[in-house]
Design a protein around this motif. Structure first.
Motif, PDB file in Angstrom:
ATOM      1  N   TYR A  99      -9.205   8.825  -1.911  1.00 13.20           N
ATOM      2  CA  TYR A  99      -9.934   8.814  -0.417  1.00 13.20           C
ATOM      3  C   TYR A  99     -11.179   8.061  -0.442  1.00 13.20           C
ATOM      4  O   TYR A  99     -12.069   8.259  -1.269  1.00 13.20           O
ATOM      5  N   PHE A 121      -5.891   5.925   0.066  1.00 15.48           N
ATOM      6  CA  PHE A 121      -5.391   6.407   1.575  1.00 15.48           C
ATOM      7  C   PHE A 121      -6.183   5.878   2.454  1.00 15.48           C
ATOM      8  O   PHE A 121      -7.178   5.935   2.826  1.00 15.48           O
ATOM      9  N   TRP A 122      -5.679   4.530   3.069  1.00 15.49           N
ATOM     10  CA  TRP A 122      -6.374   3.750   3.993  1.00 15.49           C
ATOM     11  C   TRP A 122      -5.642   4.161   5.277  1.00 15.49           C
ATOM     12  O   TRP A 122      -4.482   4.160   5.652  1.00 15.49           O
ATOM     13  N   ASP A 123      -6.623   4.844   6.198  1.00 14.38           N
ATOM     14  CA  ASP A 123      -5.882   5.634   7.306  1.00 14.38           C
ATOM     15  C   ASP A 123      -6.090   4.828   8.485  1.00 14.38           C
ATOM     16  O   ASP A 123      -7.159   4.586   9.223  1.00 14.38           O
ATOM     17  N   GLN A 180     -14.141   2.772   6.824  1.00 15.53           N
ATOM     18  CA  GLN A 180     -13.611   3.204   5.208  1.00 15.53           C
ATOM     19  C   GLN A 180     -13.931   2.481   4.114  1.00 15.53           C
ATOM     20  O   GLN A 180     -13.839   1.067   4.256  1.00 15.53           O
ATOM     21  N   ARG A 216       1.834   6.098   3.090  1.00 13.50           N
ATOM     22  CA  ARG A 216       0.789   6.817   3.893  1.00 13.50           C
ATOM     23  C   ARG A 216      -0.463   6.163   4.586  1.00 13.50           C
ATOM     24  O   ARG A 216      -1.039   6.670   5.368  1.00 13.50           O
ATOM     25  N   SER A 217      -0.458   4.799   3.928  1.00 13.37           N
ATOM     26  CA  SER A 217      -1.659   4.168   4.541  1.00 13.37           C
ATOM     27  C   SER A 217      -0.944   3.060   5.491  1.00 13.37           C
ATOM     28  O   SER A 217       0.270   3.001   5.533  1.00 13.37           O
ATOM     29  N   SER A 218      -1.782   2.552   6.471  1.00 11.33           N
ATOM     30  CA  SER A 218      -1.374   1.764   7.313  1.00 11.33           C
ATOM     31  C   SER A 218      -2.464   0.572   7.433  1.00 11.33           C
ATOM     32  O   SER A 218      -3.963   0.993   7.893  1.00 11.33           O
ATOM     33  N   PRO A 244       0.937  -1.052  -0.090  1.00 10.23           N
ATOM     34  CA  PRO A 244       0.118   0.050   0.009  1.00 10.23           C
ATOM     35  C   PRO A 244       0.870   1.182   0.119  1.00 10.23           C
ATOM     36  O   PRO A 244       2.102   1.120   0.238  1.00 10.23           O
TER      37      PRO A 244
END
Length: 281
Positions: free
Chosen positions: A104, A147-149, A113, A38-40, A35
């Motif tokens: 997003y 973007f998986w936040d 999400q 920026r994703s987690s 990924p």
């Protein structure tokens, strides 16, 4: 596949679409994608079925809602590109937004999400007429370019069957386990075994079986009516050595919540043990 191993001249040299263990195959990790930095994403659970129409998307959305209720950060990647249903289940009407680098996902009222193909289409009823390689490419983008936040548990609603698209997902995304959803009919049980055998060939951890539409319970006397005939899930479990994690009855509330886009408010007690299993992975 065995023919290709015995006759290399028949091989098309496209390892990504083949599970044969031949000399040209690189290690499985060679197909893995990552990924965005920026994703987690901590845990990824695939929800699969041998065929469509057994309630795979229903199980996916209910489990994600349950994990969010338990205080985890849940996400749903709708991998069924040609038959996306997560927009309907979660009441999503907005289109996807981007900051020029990443897309997003939609964030539901309770914080789940969600990324689904309908968020990229002009109309919800617009058909997705794409060939397999393009569908597989979009799925990789959903994993890499969204973007998986800070996700604790991502649930992937896998496309049904054992074609090149689920194969690509098995090879590309580091799944922590899969759930196999079935219904009582004997025909469904047969194709479910194909999906299980495919996962085992790919060294994917199969967590267990979930049977949907198992029976209808009379609200007056409590008797169970097996409208699709007697279940065959115990036979499948015996053949494959997998546990039966849940038997979900037919309830009008299930369809009503999905149709209203209110799946987050629905609790399905039969899936509590499955959620416990996932929570303790």
């Amino acid at each position: 596949m065995s023919e290709n191993r015995q006759n290399p001249e028949n091989c098309n040299h496209n390892c990504e679409g083949c599970s044969a263990n031949c000399s040209e195959r690189n290690s499985p990790e060679s197909f893995r994608i990552e990924p965005s930095p920026r994703s987690s994403i901590r845990k990824i659970i695939g929800v699969v079925s041998g065929k469509g129409g057994v309630g795979k998307s229903f199980v996916t959305s209910v489990l994600a809602s349950e994990m969010q209720r338990r205080g985890h950060r849940a996400a749903v990647l709708d991998g069924d590109i040609t038959g996306p249903s997560m927009g309907k289940a979660f009441g999503i009407h907005e289109k996807a937004m981007s900051d020029g680098q990443l897309i997003y996902p939609h964030v539901t009222e309770n914080g789940i999400q969600v990324m689904t193909a309908n968020m990229l289409l002009d109309r919800d009823d617009q058909p997705v007429i794409w060939r397999g390689p393009m569908v597989a490419g979009i799925l990789r983008q959903f994993y890499q370019e969204v973007f998986w936040d800070d996700v604790d548990y991502m649930f992937i609603d896998m496309p049904p069957g054992t074609s090149d698209v689920p194969l690509t997902l098995f090879q590309s995304i580091p799944l922590d386990g899969i759930l196999v959803v079935t219904s009582p009919q004997d025909l469904v049980s047969m194709v479910v075994e194909k999906a299980i055998n495919m996962a085992k060939m790919m060294d994917i951890n199969v967590l267990g079986l979930v049977e949907n539409m198992s029976y209808v319970e009379c609200d007056q006397c409590g008797n169970k009516m097996y409208v699709f005939g007697q279940s065959h899930i115990d036979e499948v479990a015996g053949k494959t050595g997998l546990p039966v994690l849940a038997r979900i009855p037919l309830r009008p509330a299930h369809a009503e919540a999905t149709d209203k886009g209110a799946i987050e408010a629905l609790e399905v007690p039969e899936l509590k043990d499955t959620a416990d299993l996932i929570e303790n992975l």
